[in-house]
Scaffold this motif. Structure first.
Motif, PDB file in Angstrom:
ATOM      1  N   VAL A 241     -18.565  23.963  -4.781  1.00  0.00           N
ATOM      2  CA  VAL A 241     -17.410  24.712  -4.285  1.00  0.00           C
ATOM      3  C   VAL A 241     -17.403  26.111  -4.897  1.00  0.00           C
ATOM      4  CG1 VAL A 241     -16.018  22.663  -3.836  1.00  0.00           C
ATOM      5  CG2 VAL A 241     -15.945  23.725  -6.099  1.00  0.00           C
ATOM      6  N   ASP A 242     -16.857  27.049  -4.164  1.00  0.00           N
ATOM      7  CA  ASP A 242     -16.813  28.435  -4.615  1.00  0.00           C
ATOM      8  C   ASP A 242     -15.458  28.697  -5.269  1.00  0.00           C
ATOM      9  OD1 ASP A 242     -16.969  31.115  -5.057  1.00  0.00           O
ATOM     10  OD2 ASP A 242     -17.096  31.701  -2.949  1.00  0.00           O
ATOM     11  N   LEU A 243     -15.432  28.667  -6.588  1.00  0.00           N
ATOM     12  CA  LEU A 243     -14.185  28.870  -7.323  1.00  0.00           C
ATOM     13  C   LEU A 243     -14.052  30.304  -7.837  1.00  0.00           C
ATOM     14  CD1 LEU A 243     -14.059  25.534  -9.383  1.00  0.00           C
ATOM     15  CD2 LEU A 243     -12.915  26.076  -7.221  1.00  0.00           C
ATOM     16  N   ALA A 244     -14.880  31.207  -7.308  1.00  0.00           N
ATOM     17  CA  ALA A 244     -14.813  32.596  -7.758  1.00  0.00           C
ATOM     18  C   ALA A 244     -13.445  33.207  -7.473  1.00  0.00           C
ATOM     19  CB  ALA A 244     -15.907  33.421  -7.072  1.00  0.00           C
ATOM     20  N   GLY A 245     -12.804  32.758  -6.400  1.00  0.00           N
ATOM     21  CA  GLY A 245     -11.488  33.283  -6.045  1.00  0.00           C
ATOM     22  C   GLY A 245     -10.332  32.495  -6.636  1.00  0.00           C
ATOM     23  N   GLY A 246     -10.624  31.516  -7.485  1.00  0.00           N
ATOM     24  CA  GLY A 246      -9.580  30.704  -8.098  1.00  0.00           C
ATOM     25  C   GLY A 246      -9.664  29.256  -7.655  1.00  0.00           C
ATOM     26  N   PRO A 247      -8.776  28.420  -8.188  1.00  0.00           N
ATOM     27  CA  PRO A 247      -8.802  26.988  -7.878  1.00  0.00           C
ATOM     28  C   PRO A 247      -8.558  26.690  -6.404  1.00  0.00           C
ATOM     29  CG  PRO A 247      -7.464  27.428  -9.829  1.00  0.00           C
ATOM     30  CD  PRO A 247      -7.758  28.755  -9.201  1.00  0.00           C
ATOM     31  N   TYR A 248      -9.073  25.535  -5.963  1.00  0.00           N
ATOM     32  CA  TYR A 248      -8.723  24.983  -4.653  1.00  0.00           C
ATOM     33  C   TYR A 248      -7.518  24.071  -4.882  1.00  0.00           C
ATOM     34  CZ  TYR A 248     -13.314  26.294  -2.637  1.00  0.00           C
ATOM     35  OH  TYR A 248     -14.418  26.958  -2.176  1.00  0.00           O
ATOM     36  N   ARG A 249      -6.432  24.331  -4.160  1.00  0.00           N
ATOM     37  CA  ARG A 249      -5.214  23.537  -4.323  1.00  0.00           C
ATOM     38  C   ARG A 249      -4.849  22.907  -2.982  1.00  0.00           C
ATOM     39  NH1 ARG A 249      -3.719  28.600  -6.987  1.00  0.00           N
ATOM     40  NH2 ARG A 249      -3.920  28.339  -9.257  1.00  0.00           N
ATOM     41  N   TYR A 250      -4.729  21.575  -2.976  1.00  0.00           N
ATOM     42  CA  TYR A 250      -4.409  20.836  -1.769  1.00  0.00           C
ATOM     43  C   TYR A 250      -3.139  20.017  -1.973  1.00  0.00           C
ATOM     44  CZ  TYR A 250      -9.292  21.851  -0.599  1.00  0.00           C
ATOM     45  OH  TYR A 250     -10.487  22.484  -0.343  1.00  0.00           O
ATOM     46  N   ALA A 251      -2.430  19.765  -0.878  1.00  0.00           N
ATOM     47  CA  ALA A 251      -1.280  18.854  -0.898  1.00  0.00           C
ATOM     48  C   ALA A 251      -1.487  17.835   0.206  1.00  0.00           C
ATOM     49  CB  ALA A 251       0.030  19.614  -0.683  1.00  0.00           C
ATOM     50  N   GLY A 252      -1.684  16.578  -0.166  1.00  0.00           N
ATOM     51  CA  GLY A 252      -1.977  15.529   0.805  1.00  0.00           C
ATOM     52  C   GLY A 252      -0.753  14.674   1.100  1.00  0.00           C
ATOM     53  N   TRP A 253      -0.422  14.533   2.366  1.00  0.00           N
ATOM     54  CA  TRP A 253       0.678  13.654   2.812  1.00  0.00           C
ATOM     55  C   TRP A 253       0.018  12.392   3.369  1.00  0.00           C
ATOM     56  CZ3 TRP A 253       5.586  15.472   5.828  1.00  0.00           C
ATOM     57  CH2 TRP A 253       6.332  14.371   6.250  1.00  0.00           C
ATOM     58  N   SER A 254       0.318  11.254   2.777  1.00  0.00           N
ATOM     59  CA  SER A 254      -0.298  10.024   3.265  1.00  0.00           C
ATOM     60  C   SER A 254       0.582   8.819   2.974  1.00  0.00           C
ATOM     61  CB  SER A 254      -1.672   9.802   2.613  1.00  0.00           C
ATOM     62  OG  SER A 254      -1.527   9.402   1.264  1.00  0.00           O
ATOM     63  N   THR A 255       0.318   7.772   3.723  1.00  0.00           N
ATOM     64  CA  THR A 255       0.841   6.460   3.368  1.00  0.00           C
ATOM     65  C   THR A 255      -0.083   5.874   2.313  1.00  0.00           C
ATOM     66  OG1 THR A 255       1.713   6.181   5.589  1.00  0.00           O
ATOM     67  CG2 THR A 255       1.472   4.187   4.263  1.00  0.00           C
ATOM     68  N   CYS A 256       0.493   5.189   1.339  1.00  0.00           N
ATOM     69  CA  CYS A 256      -0.264   4.652   0.212  1.00  0.00           C
ATOM     70  C   CYS A 256      -0.037   3.150   0.111  1.00  0.00           C
ATOM     71  CB  CYS A 256       0.161   5.331  -1.092  1.00  0.00           C
ATOM     72  SG  CYS A 256       0.069   7.141  -1.035  1.00  0.00           S
ATOM     73  N   PHE A 257      -1.037   2.445  -0.421  1.00  0.00           N
ATOM     74  CA  PHE A 257      -0.980   0.980  -0.474  1.00  0.00           C
ATOM     75  C   PHE A 257      -1.393   0.483  -1.857  1.00  0.00           C
ATOM     76  CE2 PHE A 257      -1.973   2.489   3.733  1.00  0.00           C
ATOM     77  CZ  PHE A 257      -1.120   1.778   4.560  1.00  0.00           C
ATOM     78  N   ARG A 258      -0.586  -0.382  -2.435  1.00  0.00           N
ATOM     79  CA  ARG A 258      -0.915  -0.965  -3.738  1.00  0.00           C
ATOM     80  C   ARG A 258      -0.568  -2.450  -3.732  1.00  0.00           C
ATOM     81  NH1 ARG A 258       1.079   3.896  -7.864  1.00  0.00           N
ATOM     82  NH2 ARG A 258      -0.181   5.519  -6.848  1.00  0.00           N
ATOM     83  N   ARG A 259      -1.455  -3.244  -4.295  1.00  0.00           N
ATOM     84  CA  ARG A 259      -1.252  -4.682  -4.299  1.00  0.00           C
ATOM     85  C   ARG A 259      -0.186  -5.098  -5.305  1.00  0.00           C
ATOM     86  NH1 ARG A 259      -5.106  -7.816  -5.969  1.00  0.00           N
ATOM     87  NH2 ARG A 259      -4.310  -9.563  -4.766  1.00  0.00           N
ATOM     88  N   GLU A 260       0.060  -4.258  -6.308  1.00  0.00           N
ATOM     89  CA  GLU A 260       1.017  -4.580  -7.375  1.00  0.00           C
ATOM     90  C   GLU A 260       0.662  -5.905  -8.032  1.00  0.00           C
ATOM     91  OE1 GLU A 260       3.104  -2.715  -8.721  1.00  0.00           O
ATOM     92  OE2 GLU A 260       3.362  -1.089  -7.289  1.00  0.00           O
ATOM     93  N   ALA A 261      -0.627  -6.124  -8.225  1.00  0.00           N
ATOM     94  CA  ALA A 261      -1.089  -7.350  -8.880  1.00  0.00           C
ATOM     95  C   ALA A 261      -0.578  -7.392 -10.313  1.00  0.00           C
ATOM     96  CB  ALA A 261      -2.615  -7.407  -8.872  1.00  0.00           C
TER      97      ALA A 261
END
Length: 421
Positions: A241-261
């Motif tokens: 990745v080209d970080l010369a211009g600074g960090p890559y910042r993402y915001a992901g919207w998703s449904t999430c799943f956990r077994r809660e074992a």
């Protein structure tokens, strides 16, 4: 995974990290032994290949009996090379397999100890007071006809739920507020896949001690993500990745799943601990030198969101024994829950240093143009669990719930959620 040079040059730092986590320090010694075996095997194989190359030149120049003798030597040497290469592959695989079980190095300022050994960094806001006992979020949600756990269980089983009417609208309002804040601060919005391949799940560190939490679709050999951190971490796998211009910042919207074992009997009432929820997750790729400042930036963003929905909260520095495999340091923001008279986690942000990027082969070019592992960080900006704190902290004596001012534009200007008749 951690840098093998750190393992060789400062094994005591790795042992100290393991002790802080309450993990096996003997793993470090076993890794050092395998690393020595691996490097010896590489040296032997390289030496034999060089010898084989030189012998090949001699064979090309020889004739008669000398050539026959050299060919015999070549045959013997080829067998040795094959054996050495097999030993190299075996040694490298054994090292990688054991290395994959070594968690990230704990940040020097991370508190030692387990789940209860966190350090409170600050309190923000004052918990509300009520005449009498406050209602919990489930009672409030049912009066508002905002959620139904009973029908969720009927359709899907325990720890599932329906958000209905104003409940669904409130969640969308919250997540849209989070998206607006994220994009305002330069995060690129992403809606990622929620099914990922095994190497992506493993690369983020979720198939070690947390494997029991993950849903696996065996027929397709795909995993349902428990956070969009997983998908976003894999977005730049096997890339520079080209970080010369600074960090890559993402915001992901998703449904999430956990077994809660292993969590049976804990928070079974309501929607505090469930198998499916929605979340806006921040994710950053940056140079390792920028990781700590990015971590502070993510924490500040989480606090900004909590302030917008007017929740009293505290920030804790999570102890080493309660960190995930990939985290070097983690801050949690915990909101006050009136019904429980305690603070409960709403957000968490982790600095994973280069641990995930090494496993996923995500690199950047340094000042000399050489590829180096990037650093990755993640942080929750809003999730379904926030509805619990919003309902409880903003409840009113008549069973209605005041809508925080920042959410009102996303709810058509509504100021109060009224109980259904």
């Amino acid at each position: 995974m951690i840098d093998p040079r750190t393992l060789r040059e400062d094994p005591e730092a790795v042992r100290a990290s393991q002790r802080a986590r309450g993990e096996d320090t003997g793993l470090v010694d076993r890794l050092l032994e395998l690393d020595e075996r691996r490097r010896s095997a590489i040296t032997r194989a390289d030496s034999l290949r060089a010898e084989q190359k030189q012998l090949g030149k001699r064979i090309g120049q020889a004739a008669g009996e000398e050539r026959e003798s050299l060919l015999a030597q070549g045959k013997d040497l080829a067998a040795q090379v094959k054996e050495a290469e097999a030993e190299q592959v075996e040694a490298e695989e054994a090292f990688r397999e054991l290395q994959a079980g070594l968690p990230n190095l704990v940040h020097p300022q991370t508190p030692a100890g387990g789940e209860d050994d966190y350090v409170v960094l600050k309190h923000v806001g004052t918990p509300p007071t009520f005449d009498g006992d406050p209602a919990d979020h489930l009672d409030l949600g049912e009066r508002l006809r905002a959620l139904s756990t009973e029908r969720g269980a009927k359709v899907s089983g325990a720890r599932f739920y329906f958000l209905t009417g104003v409940g669904a609208q409130l969640e969308l309002a919250l997540l849209n507020l989070a998206v607006a804040q994220a994009t305002e601060h330069g995060f690129q919005l992403m809606i990622p896949p929620v099914l990922v391949r095994p190497e992506i799940m493993a690369g983020t560190g979720f198939l070690g001690e947390h494997a029991s939490e993950v849903y696996h679709l065996e027929q397709d050999d795909l995993y349902l993500v428990g956070t969009s951190e997983v998908s976003l971490a894999g977005y730049h796998s096997d890339e520079i990745v080209d970080l010369a211009g600074g960090p890559y910042r993402y915001a992901g919207w998703s449904t999430c799943f956990r077994r809660e074992a292993g969590s049976y009997g804990k928070d079974t009432r309501g929607i505090i601990r469930v198998h499916q929820f929605n979340k806006v997750e921040m994710f950053v790729f940056c140079r390792p030198d920028d990781a700590e400042s990015e971590h502070e930036r993510l924490l500040a963003a989480e606090e900004e969101m909590l302030a917008k929905v007017e929740l009293p909260y505290r920030v804790i520095d999570v102890a080493a024994g309660d960190l995930g495999t990939s985290a070097s340091r983690k801050f949690d923001c915990e909101a006050w829950l009136p019904s429980q008279q305690t603070y409960r986690e709403m957000t968490s942000t982790s600095n994973c240093t280069t641990f995930q990027a090494r496993r996923l082969n995500t690199r950047y070019r340094d000042a000399d143009g050489r590829p180096q592992p990037a650093a990755t960080l993640n942080g929750t900006l809003a999730t379904t669990r926030w509805l619990v704190a919003i309902l409880e902290n903003h409840q009113q004596p008549d069973g209605s719930v005041r809508v925080p001012e920042a959410l009102r534009p996303y709810l058509g200007g509504r100021e109060v959620l009224e109980p259904a008749g």
